[in-house]
Enzyme design. Structure first.
Site, PDB file in Angstrom:
ATOM      1  N   TYR A 137      -7.891  11.831  -3.197  1.00 59.64           N
ATOM      2  CA  TYR A 137      -9.055  11.351  -2.446  1.00 59.64           C
ATOM      3  C   TYR A 137     -10.385  11.937  -2.912  1.00 59.64           C
ATOM      4  O   TYR A 137     -11.245  11.217  -3.409  1.00 59.64           O
ATOM      5  CB  TYR A 137      -8.862  11.628  -0.948  1.00 59.64           C
ATOM      6  CG  TYR A 137      -7.618  10.962  -0.410  1.00 59.64           C
ATOM      7  CD1 TYR A 137      -7.498   9.572  -0.440  1.00 59.64           C
ATOM      8  CD2 TYR A 137      -6.554  11.694   0.093  1.00 59.64           C
ATOM      9  CE1 TYR A 137      -6.361   8.937   0.031  1.00 59.64           C
ATOM     10  CE2 TYR A 137      -5.407  11.062   0.558  1.00 59.64           C
ATOM     11  CZ  TYR A 137      -5.313   9.694   0.524  1.00 59.64           C
ATOM     12  OH  TYR A 137      -4.185   9.062   0.977  1.00 59.64           O
ATOM     13  N   PRO A 150      -8.472   1.823   4.050  1.00 60.98           N
ATOM     14  CA  PRO A 150      -7.758   0.678   4.607  1.00 60.98           C
ATOM     15  C   PRO A 150      -8.508   0.074   5.799  1.00 60.98           C
ATOM     16  O   PRO A 150      -9.277   0.757   6.472  1.00 60.98           O
ATOM     17  CB  PRO A 150      -6.431   1.274   5.088  1.00 60.98           C
ATOM     18  CG  PRO A 150      -6.363   2.635   4.457  1.00 60.98           C
ATOM     19  CD  PRO A 150      -7.780   3.073   4.314  1.00 60.98           C
ATOM     20  N   HIS A 373      -9.883   7.272   4.149  1.00 59.09           N
ATOM     21  CA  HIS A 373      -8.480   7.666   4.062  1.00 59.09           C
ATOM     22  C   HIS A 373      -8.215   9.164   3.912  1.00 59.09           C
ATOM     23  O   HIS A 373      -7.106   9.629   4.162  1.00 59.09           O
ATOM     24  CB  HIS A 373      -7.850   6.913   2.876  1.00 59.09           C
ATOM     25  CG  HIS A 373      -6.382   6.667   3.029  1.00 59.09           C
ATOM     26  ND1 HIS A 373      -5.549   7.520   3.716  1.00 59.09           N
ATOM     27  CD2 HIS A 373      -5.589   5.672   2.580  1.00 59.09           C
ATOM     28  CE1 HIS A 373      -4.314   7.046   3.672  1.00 59.09           C
ATOM     29  NE2 HIS A 373      -4.320   5.927   2.989  1.00 59.09           N
ATOM     30  N   SER A 584       2.999  -0.554   1.725  1.00 66.40           N
ATOM     31  CA  SER A 584       3.125   0.338   2.856  1.00 66.40           C
ATOM     32  C   SER A 584       3.545  -0.416   4.110  1.00 66.40           C
ATOM     33  O   SER A 584       2.981  -1.456   4.424  1.00 66.40           O
ATOM     34  CB  SER A 584       1.776   1.007   3.097  1.00 66.40           C
ATOM     35  OG  SER A 584       1.936   2.019   4.033  1.00 66.40           O
TER      36      SER A 584
END
Length: 656
Positions: A137, A150, A373, A584
């Site tokens: 990240y 997301p 995220h 996912s």
């Protein structure tokens, strides 16, 4: 290709993980305050959990969790070779076998790095979590928009006007504050997976936190833990930002009515969209944004405004209605709105994408959220969503007395010519990204998770094998596939990778369209493929997958300043890390779907929420890649699921 998928692909978590054990309707602070005032407390009302403080409960729970193990080196190397078998040629594989033999020699480089990892594991609460946060990240330089953050598409609300929009937003804010009380009082019910308690740390990271851009590496600030935790949220309307206090001086949250009136004041003082969309800056490449950020906060007023956004509990974006579209593409359009806001002419300026949690409510009833995220995976966010959605459905029990509340504070920005130029550049880059994202929401309505369950097959494994079949039919080959698995059984655990392209799934997909094979054999191969997936999942959630271990060995080599082992310079490693399918499962009680962008230029992002009788999928790709097409994968996926059901139904399981 890049070393890592850029999200813990993952918004999500794997199989039946996290059917949130969170209880909606725990506690309504406002209602109880009112009842206390009126002294009419009927004896049958039990004090809600949320009002009892249980200080120290969270820490005690965390300390009882096991630490993440470092898997045995030989096991990981054996499994690595098995994972490569379906995705590289025999020739490449034999070359990699030699490199693995070299790496695993007694007293060799592999053992040295393994010992280093084991030392690190003894010293750290979690040997992986800091490394993962940085690599996956904070050091990742592409924009967070599309590439990392997301979105979640929530069910369409039935309002059509400003009044309905603001009332729903007010109720939603109150629901978030209700959930926040459980976090603050440490009364969140602990979640379990297979009878084992899970790490609850991510819940403490999602409110009052924000990402801060840096020239080489970003950081995340969390104000929830400070001496004076924030009591305000940020509201954005027509590209203008407001600080809205959501607690009264006695420490109780405002009621829905009061929040509604405050939102009306905000709405009425931001009717014009002629302001510079300062939020667009957060959509840029992280290095460019870091430069612009430092430039922006040189000004004292700007710095105060930015700090207010960063400290706020959450951001609520009051969006203009979306462009009208036909019903069949409506959900796909909403997914795009949640991920990027539709571009500089629509709602992208109505965001601060570095903010951990932004709820989006549009005038036409479309709503959802987008989250940054770095602090958390999808499941804790979904637990919050389930709670909030449940909360918005409750009737209001109390009309609150109308006390005058102070005007929400408008956040001011001084725009220099240089900042204006940064905004223009960010707009151009964003609009290219918006044009490039191809996203399709598929509601698969033929059956849901109840069908695979009736066949004694894990629904997640069934869906993953269907994805393998769809991809194989489209491209005539299988690809490296990433599915995120939760490591929350361990203290500060994030995710590891379930590699869904296995030897068994490859045998099945190759046999499926082979006319020489009987349905009975296909059904057996299908079951074997789902069992292999289930077994990999179990290994992954118990800390025995290979991806984070290999990453750890690689990062250990960098830390030890030794030359990079050949194993990691090998083309097979690059192929294994190039996830054309990044997937996912994010299950929810709410009929929603999470969505995210692909992690490679020629790949797909696939997220799904299996409900009892239908499955929600969100599939993304890039238009700039001629080989990929989200609607086409959706079509093949639908066919694969139906064909797999047919094969199972036409060959009843033999009675063993």
């Amino acid at each position: 290709p890049r070393l890592l998928p850029r999200r813990a692909a993952g918004s999500g978590c794997s199989p039946p993980l996290l059917r949130g054990t969170l209880h909606p309707r725990r506690g309504r602070g406002t209602m109880w305050a009112f009842l206390a005032r009126s002294m009419a407390r009927p004896s049958n009302l039990v004090k809600p959990v949320a009002l009892r403080k249980l200080p120290g409960r969270y820490l005690a729970h965390q300390e009882s969790l096991p630490s993440l193990p470092v898997p045995p080196l030989q096991q990981t190397l054996d499994h690595y070779l098995l994972a490569l078998q379906p995705i590289i040629s025999e020739e490449e594989l034999s070359h990699t076998r030699q490199l693995v033999e070299e790496f695993r020699k007694p007293g060799g480089v592999g053992e040295r790095l393994q010992k280093g990892l084991e030392r690190r594991a003894r010293k750290h609460e979690n040997w992986l979590s800091d490394w993962w946060l940085k690599t996956a990240y904070l050091e990742y330089r592409l924009p967070v928009v599309v590439h990392s953050s997301p979105g979640v598409v929530l069910p369409k609300q039935d309002f059509q006007d400003r009044q309905g929009q603001l009332r729903f937003a007010a109720k939603l804010i109150e629901g978030v504050l209700d959930f926040k009380t459980m976090i603050d009082n440490e009364t969140l019910p602990v979640e379990y997976l297979g009878g084992k308690p899970l790490c609850m740390n991510q819940y403490y990271q999602i409110l009052s936190s924000c990402r801060i851009p840096g020239p080489k590496r970003d950081s995340v600030v969390n104000y929830a833990k400070g001496k004076k935790p924030p009591t305000h949220i940020t509201v954005v309307h027509n590209f203008q930002f407001f600080e809205l206090d959501v607690y009264r001086s006695d420490g109780n949250p405002l009621t829905t009515d009061q929040i509604f009136l405050q939102l009306e004041k905000i709405w009425n003082t931001s009717l014009q969209t002629n302001k510079e969309p300062i939020g667009i800056l957060t959509t840029n490449h992280r290095n460019s944004w870091a430069k612009a950020y430092n430039n922006l906060i040189k000004d004292k007023i700007n710095k105060e405004s930015v700090r207010s956004i960063e400290k706020s509990i959450i951001t609520v974006c009051l969006d203009a209605p979306m462009p009208r579209v036909s019903d069949d593409i409506y959900k796909s359009r909403v997914a795009a709105q949640m991920l990027h806001g539709g571009g500089s002419r629509w709602n992208s300026g109505n965001r601060w994408f570095d903010k951990t949690l932004q709820f989006i409510v549009a005038e036409d009833g479309s709503c959802g959220l987008v989250y940054e995220h770095a602090p958390s995976e999808g499941p804790p966010l979904i637990a919050l969503v389930d709670h909030v959605v449940e909360y918005t459905k409750k009737p209001e029990l109390v009309r609150s007395p109308m006390v005058p509340l102070r005007m929400p504070k408008k956040l001011r920005f001084n725009i220099t010519p240089e900042i204006k130029n940064d905004i223009e550049k960010a707009k151009q880059n964003l609009n290219i990204m918006v044009q490039d994202l191809d996203i399709k929401v598929l509601v698969f309505h033929h059956f849901g998770k109840n069908f695979p369950k009736s066949q004694k097959i894990s629904p997640d494994a069934f869906i993953q094998v269907a994805l393998q079949l769809a991809y194989y039919r489209m491209y005539g080959q299988v690809c490296a596939t990433y599915e995120s698995a939760s490591l929350r059984m361990f203290r500060l655990g994030r995710t590891d990778t379930i590699r869904s392209a296995s030897i068994d799934s490859t045998s099945f997909v190759a046999a499926m369209d082979n006319s020489g094979k009987q349905d009975q054999e296909k059904a057996e191969l299908l079951r074997k493929a789902t069992q292999a997936h289930r077994a990999y999942t179990d290994r992954a959630i118990n800390g025995n997958a290979i991806d984070r271990h290999l990453l750890g060995l690689k990062l250990q080599a960098i830390e030890d300043l030794v030359s990079m082992p050949e194993l990691f310079m090998d083309t097979a490693y690059a192929v294994a890390m190039h996830f054309n399918l990044s997937t996912s499962q994010v299950p929810a009680k709410t009929d929603c779907v999470m969505c995210f962008g692909p992690v490679v230029p020629d790949g797909y992002g696939v997220c799904y929420n299996p409900m009892a009788e239908h499955i929600n999928f969100a599939i993304s790709a890039f238009n700039s890649c001629a080989e990929t097409n989200a609607a086409r994968l959706a079509h093949y996926l639908e066919k694969a699921l139906l064909d797999m059901r047919l094969v199972l139904q036409s060959s009843p399981k033999s009675k063993l």
